[in-house]
Every structure is written in C-alpha cells, then in structure tokens.
Design a protein around this motif. Structure first.
Motif, PDB file in Angstrom:
ATOM      1  N   TYR A 188       0.828  -1.204   0.000  1.00  0.00           N
ATOM      2  CA  TYR A 188       0.000   0.000   0.000  1.00  0.00           C
ATOM      3  C   TYR A 188       0.865   1.259   0.000  1.00  0.00           C
ATOM      4  CZ  TYR A 188      -4.000  -2.984   1.182  1.00  0.00           C
ATOM      5  OH  TYR A 188      -4.979  -3.943   1.170  1.00  0.00           O
ATOM      6  N   VAL A 189       1.967   1.222   0.746  1.00  0.00           N
ATOM      7  CA  VAL A 189       2.886   2.358   0.773  1.00  0.00           C
ATOM      8  C   VAL A 189       3.530   2.543  -0.593  1.00  0.00           C
ATOM      9  CG1 VAL A 189       5.011   3.267   1.807  1.00  0.00           C
ATOM     10  CG2 VAL A 189       3.337   2.078   3.243  1.00  0.00           C
ATOM     11  N   LEU A 190       4.003   1.427  -1.186  1.00  0.00           N
ATOM     12  CA  LEU A 190       4.694   1.517  -2.469  1.00  0.00           C
ATOM     13  C   LEU A 190       3.750   1.830  -3.621  1.00  0.00           C
ATOM     14  CD1 LEU A 190       7.287  -1.386  -2.098  1.00  0.00           C
ATOM     15  CD2 LEU A 190       7.585   1.058  -1.652  1.00  0.00           C
ATOM     16  N   ASN A 191       2.437   1.678  -3.411  1.00  0.00           N
ATOM     17  CA  ASN A 191       1.469   2.148  -4.402  1.00  0.00           C
ATOM     18  C   ASN A 191       1.376   3.671  -4.427  1.00  0.00           C
ATOM     19  OD1 ASN A 191       0.708  -0.304  -5.446  1.00  0.00           O
ATOM     20  ND2 ASN A 191      -1.195  -0.466  -4.297  1.00  0.00           N
ATOM     21  N   GLU A 192       1.763   4.299  -3.310  1.00  0.00           N
ATOM     22  CA  GLU A 192       1.644   5.752  -3.177  1.00  0.00           C
ATOM     23  C   GLU A 192       2.976   6.475  -3.340  1.00  0.00           C
ATOM     24  OE1 GLU A 192      -1.224   7.361  -2.687  1.00  0.00           O
ATOM     25  OE2 GLU A 192      -2.425   5.527  -2.583  1.00  0.00           O
ATOM     26  N   VAL A 193       4.059   5.801  -2.960  1.00  0.00           N
ATOM     27  CA  VAL A 193       5.382   6.431  -2.919  1.00  0.00           C
ATOM     28  C   VAL A 193       6.390   5.492  -3.579  1.00  0.00           C
ATOM     29  CG1 VAL A 193       7.223   7.257  -1.389  1.00  0.00           C
ATOM     30  CG2 VAL A 193       4.829   7.646  -0.773  1.00  0.00           C
ATOM     31  N   PRO A 194       7.238   5.968  -4.473  1.00  0.00           N
ATOM     32  CA  PRO A 194       8.245   5.076  -5.048  1.00  0.00           C
ATOM     33  C   PRO A 194       9.222   4.609  -3.977  1.00  0.00           C
ATOM     34  CG  PRO A 194       8.664   7.350  -5.686  1.00  0.00           C
ATOM     35  CD  PRO A 194       7.328   7.332  -5.022  1.00  0.00           C
ATOM     36  N   GLY A 195       9.580   3.351  -4.040  1.00  0.00           N
ATOM     37  CA  GLY A 195      10.485   2.824  -3.037  1.00  0.00           C
ATOM     38  C   GLY A 195      10.846   1.391  -3.329  1.00  0.00           C
ATOM     39  N   VAL A 196      11.356   0.715  -2.308  1.00  0.00           N
ATOM     40  CA  VAL A 196      11.812  -0.651  -2.500  1.00  0.00           C
ATOM     41  C   VAL A 196      11.673  -1.423  -1.200  1.00  0.00           C
ATOM     42  CG1 VAL A 196      14.243  -0.152  -1.963  1.00  0.00           C
ATOM     43  CG2 VAL A 196      13.691  -2.084  -3.452  1.00  0.00           C
ATOM     44  N   TYR A 197      11.352  -2.704  -1.339  1.00  0.00           N
ATOM     45  CA  TYR A 197      11.263  -3.620  -0.214  1.00  0.00           C
ATOM     46  C   TYR A 197      12.344  -4.672  -0.392  1.00  0.00           C
ATOM     47  CZ  TYR A 197       8.765  -5.888   3.637  1.00  0.00           C
ATOM     48  OH  TYR A 197       8.405  -6.402   4.861  1.00  0.00           O
ATOM     49  N   LEU A 198      13.062  -4.963   0.682  1.00  0.00           N
ATOM     50  CA  LEU A 198      14.239  -5.818   0.642  1.00  0.00           C
ATOM     51  C   LEU A 198      14.106  -6.985   1.605  1.00  0.00           C
ATOM     52  CD1 LEU A 198      16.607  -2.783   0.983  1.00  0.00           C
ATOM     53  CD2 LEU A 198      16.571  -4.203  -1.077  1.00  0.00           C
ATOM     54  N   ASN A 199      14.780  -8.072   1.301  1.00  0.00           N
ATOM     55  CA  ASN A 199      14.890  -9.195   2.229  1.00  0.00           C
ATOM     56  C   ASN A 199      16.303  -9.256   2.783  1.00  0.00           C
ATOM     57  OD1 ASN A 199      12.745 -11.453   0.323  1.00  0.00           O
ATOM     58  ND2 ASN A 199      12.235 -10.018   1.943  1.00  0.00           N
ATOM     59  N   LEU A 200      16.400  -9.663   4.042  1.00  0.00           N
ATOM     60  CA  LEU A 200      17.693  -9.856   4.704  1.00  0.00           C
ATOM     61  C   LEU A 200      17.637 -11.165   5.463  1.00  0.00           C
ATOM     62  CD1 LEU A 200      20.474  -8.973   5.799  1.00  0.00           C
ATOM     63  CD2 LEU A 200      19.262  -7.665   7.574  1.00  0.00           C
ATOM     64  N   SER A 201      18.591 -12.059   5.196  1.00  0.00           N
ATOM     65  CA  SER A 201      18.595 -13.342   5.887  1.00  0.00           C
ATOM     66  C   SER A 201      19.124 -13.197   7.304  1.00  0.00           C
ATOM     67  CB  SER A 201      19.436 -14.365   5.131  1.00  0.00           C
ATOM     68  OG  SER A 201      19.478 -15.582   5.862  1.00  0.00           O
ATOM     69  N   ALA A 202      18.319 -13.686   8.248  1.00  0.00           N
ATOM     70  CA  ALA A 202      18.733 -13.777   9.650  1.00  0.00           C
ATOM     71  C   ALA A 202      18.811 -15.248  10.055  1.00  0.00           C
ATOM     72  CB  ALA A 202      17.768 -13.020  10.546  1.00  0.00           C
ATOM     73  N   CYS A 203      19.139 -16.107   9.080  1.00  0.00           N
ATOM     74  CA  CYS A 203      19.161 -17.548   9.315  1.00  0.00           C
ATOM     75  C   CYS A 203      20.332 -17.928  10.218  1.00  0.00           C
ATOM     76  CB  CYS A 203      19.269 -18.287   7.986  1.00  0.00           C
ATOM     77  SG  CYS A 203      19.344 -20.071   8.133  1.00  0.00           S
ATOM     78  N   ARG A 204      20.015 -18.581  11.319  1.00  0.00           N
ATOM     79  CA  ARG A 204      21.039 -18.981  12.274  1.00  0.00           C
ATOM     80  C   ARG A 204      21.724 -20.288  11.863  1.00  0.00           C
ATOM     81  NH1 ARG A 204      21.706 -17.337  17.457  1.00  0.00           N
ATOM     82  NH2 ARG A 204      19.645 -16.354  17.511  1.00  0.00           N
ATOM     83  N   SER A 205      21.057 -21.095  11.044  1.00  0.00           N
ATOM     84  CA  SER A 205      21.550 -22.422  10.698  1.00  0.00           C
ATOM     85  C   SER A 205      22.638 -22.365   9.632  1.00  0.00           C
ATOM     86  CB  SER A 205      20.397 -23.292  10.200  1.00  0.00           C
ATOM     87  OG  SER A 205      20.872 -24.521   9.694  1.00  0.00           O
ATOM     88  N   ALA A 206      23.580 -23.305   9.712  1.00  0.00           N
ATOM     89  CA  ALA A 206      24.602 -23.444   8.673  1.00  0.00           C
ATOM     90  C   ALA A 206      24.015 -24.045   7.404  1.00  0.00           C
ATOM     91  CB  ALA A 206      25.747 -24.310   9.186  1.00  0.00           C
ATOM     92  N   ASP A 207      22.828 -24.611   7.505  1.00  0.00           N
ATOM     93  CA  ASP A 207      22.144 -25.195   6.351  1.00  0.00           C
ATOM     94  C   ASP A 207      20.813 -24.461   6.168  1.00  0.00           C
ATOM     95  OD1 ASP A 207      21.039 -26.684   4.364  1.00  0.00           O
ATOM     96  OD2 ASP A 207      21.052 -28.597   5.431  1.00  0.00           O
ATOM     97  N   PRO A 208      20.823 -23.332   5.444  1.00  0.00           N
ATOM     98  CA  PRO A 208      19.596 -22.526   5.314  1.00  0.00           C
ATOM     99  C   PRO A 208      18.419 -23.281   4.720  1.00  0.00           C
ATOM    100  CG  PRO A 208      21.513 -21.284   4.571  1.00  0.00           C
ATOM    101  CD  PRO A 208      21.969 -22.697   4.780  1.00  0.00           C
ATOM    102  N   ASP A 209      18.683 -24.233   3.826  1.00  0.00           N
ATOM    103  CA  ASP A 209      17.584 -24.967   3.203  1.00  0.00           C
ATOM    104  C   ASP A 209      16.875 -25.895   4.179  1.00  0.00           C
ATOM    105  OD1 ASP A 209      17.945 -23.777   0.732  1.00  0.00           O
ATOM    106  OD2 ASP A 209      19.402 -25.276   0.081  1.00  0.00           O
ATOM    107  N   ALA A 210      17.567 -26.301   5.229  1.00  0.00           N
ATOM    108  CA  ALA A 210      16.970 -27.205   6.214  1.00  0.00           C
ATOM    109  C   ALA A 210      16.414 -26.466   7.430  1.00  0.00           C
ATOM    110  CB  ALA A 210      18.000 -28.231   6.678  1.00  0.00           C
ATOM    111  N   ALA A 211      16.633 -25.160   7.513  1.00  0.00           N
ATOM    112  CA  ALA A 211      16.195 -24.394   8.677  1.00  0.00           C
ATOM    113  C   ALA A 211      14.684 -24.193   8.661  1.00  0.00           C
ATOM    114  CB  ALA A 211      16.895 -23.036   8.694  1.00  0.00           C
TER     115      ALA A 211
END
Length: 400
Positions: A342-365
């Motif tokens: 809804y915000v990005l429909n009104e204002v130009p911007g960007v949404y980002l992902n950041l991994s906070a994965c604690r596991s050494a094997d992200p696919d199994a976490a």
C-alpha cells in the motif's frame, strides 16, 4: 566503514536488547500496547516528533534534518506477531502463551529503532526529513492502509518522496544475505470463499436431494484446470484450496458444502481476471448440477512493486556498504504478500529481504511462521545501518 554502519555497531547492544524484550511480549493484530510502549521507551531522548495512531497502536516519528527543508524519506517496520506457540529454546522465549514473533517483526522494530538512533546522531547533516513508520497489523487486516489514512505519508508536512523497508528471513539464504528484485516482488493475496447450496436427504437416496459435496469437489479440481488453461504461465496465478467442509455423518447428504482458497497473483490485470473467471466458473458449475454457488471474493493485499530506479539505488547502496557478495537479485517474485504494498502504491520505493538464518544449512532451517523459526539478531546493526544509509543517500540526492 560507512558512518552509518559504524554508528549502528555502537548501538548494537541496545537494539539487540530491545529485540529480546520485544520477542518476549508478542502481540497480535492492530492493538499492541506493550510493543508500542517498548518502542516509545527506546525512542525517548531522540529529537523526534512522535504521533500515536488513533485506530491502532502505531508510532510515527519524524526527524527534522538540520539542513532542511528538503526531501522526505519514509522508513517502515512492522510490529505484530503471530498466533503460534513458540518451540525454540532461546532464553528470551515468548511469555505470551500461544503467541510468537515467528516472522521476525521484532527484528524489524529493533532495526528501525537502530536507524532512528543512527540518523538522530547525524541530524545536523541531513538535508531533509525522515519519517519512521512503526506499523501494527501486517499479518492480519492490514495496518498500513490505516496508517496511510491517518496521514503517515504526509507526517513531515509534505508527501514522502521515497519509502524503504526490509523483511528478515529465518531460512533459505545464508546469514546476512540481502536480496530483492525490481518490479513485482511479492504477490497480491486475495481469498475465494464458496458455499455450494443443495438440498439435504438420506445418503441412500441421493436422487431425492441435491448433493453439494461432489459438486464442490469438482469445483476444486476445475479451478486448477482454469489456472493452467486461461492464464499466462509467465504471469502466474497460485490458487490453493486450504479448507473444504460439508456434512455431519456418512449417510446424510448435507444442505451445503463450503471451501476457501487463497489466490496469489503478480499483476493487476491477472488479479482482476482471476476474480471474474473463478466466480463465473463455480456459479456455472453449480447451475449445471441444479445447485447454487454463493461466492465471496475478498480482495486482500495488492502486489508489492519495487520502483525500478529505487531498486537500483538500494542495490548499489548495499553493494557499496556491504560488498557485492552480500547481495542477490531474485529471478522471480515471492508468493508471500505484504501490506508494504500500500505504501509503495503511493510512494516510489523498494522492499528488501535480509537473511537472519542462524543455521549453517539454510535450506533445512525452519522458515518464517514456524514455531521453530530462529532468527539471528547479530544482523541487526546491518539492518539499522542500511535503513539509515538509504535515507542519508536519498536525501542527499534532493528532489530529483
């Protein structure tokens, strides 16, 4: 090291402590009084103009740049938790039974507070203003449109020129990896609710009634065929029936049967089309069997669209501050939905992902929304630093 990253590291202990406190008091939907109070305590003493929400327990804080007036940048963090019983073994485990910060919003809040602390330390150098949007209700009815209605986009006295937000993940990518893409980044999420109305009778004499159950089952499979035959595979639709119910006993044909589906789309044209075609399909199928279909198509969050120019700016900022090995451009959008849309429909911007994965094997976490989701809060200084750095650089670009 950038000034924002250096400052964020100085605030590291404070924002990690805040995250632990937030994690212990997860709250659901739009009213988050304990969360709001923790945010206010964390912002106390900073040179901010603070406004509280009227319809929800939001916090809007405005930082006036010392070299303004100029552009306005909005930074957003969602605050709500989920009705999940936590099964991690962290020492700061949820103290609210049946509730958990299983989607990492406690990290979002702490990271945004960190950005407020960093930018407050740089206030004299800022050629514009920053709005900090602490938002309830992302997981439920959508707190963002309520905050927009209450004026968050104009909180600085003029419309925000750009908006940025981030979401942490507990699985799928190595710790500290940033990712996003231009254009459609996350799906629109709508709901299809269907009640097939028949006429009940004895199970031994089905011809004396109108059995809604086989018709409902036919509709479920027909909807899947509709998706594969009426929609472009390169503008995809995901339609999942997550609930179907009808009847009370094996030898009783019920009066009705119901099913509910989630519908995910990535363009407004396809979103409009699937609403029309799915409604037409189930109504026509019911009529063909001499029954009636009552359809409720509920519109949910729109597509989350990253502005191409703002995406390029955010990507270049990440690479400059953290290195090229810390960023991955996603080839495909994500099927999850976000009311940051809804915000990005009104204002130009960007949404980002950041991994906070604690596991050494992200696919199994364990992934977000799992009772075992485990987020590594060592990435909080990076989250705070990037939000602050985006604001600093975007303000420096002026009103272009």
């Amino acid at each position: 090291m950038s000034a924002t990253l250096e400052l964020a590291k100085q605030f590291s202990d404070e924002i990690i402590t805040l995250r632990h406190a937030l994690h212990q008091v997860p709250e659901f939907d739009l009213e988050l009084p304990k969360t709001q109070q923790l945010v206010l305590e964390a912002l106390a003493g900073l040179p901010l103009e603070i406004t509280l929400g009227k319809e929800l327990s939001s916090v809007t804080a405005v930082l006036r740049g010392g070299r303004g007036p100029g552009p306005v940048v909005l930074l957003r963090g969602d605050m709500d938790a989920l009705p999940v019983t936590e099964r991690t073994n962290v020492p700061f485990i949820s103290q609210h039974p049946g509730m958990m910060h299983a989607c990492g919003h406690d990290l979002h809040v702490a990271g945004l507070v960190g950005a407020a602390k960093v930018l407050s330390a740089l206030q004299a150098e800022l050629p514009g203003d920053v709005v900090f949007m602490f938002q309830p209700g992302e997981e439920t009815s959508g707190g963002a449109p309520i905050m927009i209605r209450e004026g968050v986009l104009d909180a600085a006295g003029r419309r925000a020129d750009a908006a940025y937000g981030l979401h942490v993940g507990s699985a799928g990518q190595p710790l500290g990896m940033w990712s996003s893409k231009p254009g459609s980044f996350m799906a629109a999420a709508d709901q299809l609710h269907v009640r097939v109305v028949g006429a009940g009778t004895h199970g031994a004499t089905p011809y004396r009634g109108k059995d809604p159950i086989p018709v409902a089952c036919e509709m479920v499979t027909a909807l899947q065929t509709m998706i594969t035959r009426q929609f472009d595979v390169f503008d995809p639709v995901v339609l999942t029936v997550g609930r179907i119910a009808g009847g009370t006993k094996e030898n009783i044909i019920p009066d009705d049967a119901v099913f509910d589906a989630t519908v995910r789309t990535f363009s407004e044209a396809t979103r409009t089309k699937v609403q029309r075609t799915s409604t037409q399909l189930v109504e026509a199928m019911a009529a063909a069997h001499g029954l009636v279909a009552e359809v409720d198509y509920e519109i949910g969050y729109p597509v989350t669209v990253n502005d191409a120019a703002e995406y390029g700016f955010a990507r270049d900022t990440i690479v400059d501050v953290f290195g090229a090995d810390r960023f991955r451009e996603r080839s495909n959008p994500r099927c999850g939905a976000e009311d940051m849309s809804y915000v990005l429909n009104e204002v130009p911007g960007v949404y980002l992902n950041l991994s906070a994965c604690r596991s050494a094997d992200p696919d199994a976490a364990a992934d977000n929304h799992s009772p075992l989701a485990d987020f590594d809060d060592s990435i909080l200084p990076d989250a705070a630093a990037l939000l602050a750095e985006l604001a600093v650089r975007r303000l420096a670009r002026g009103l272009e």
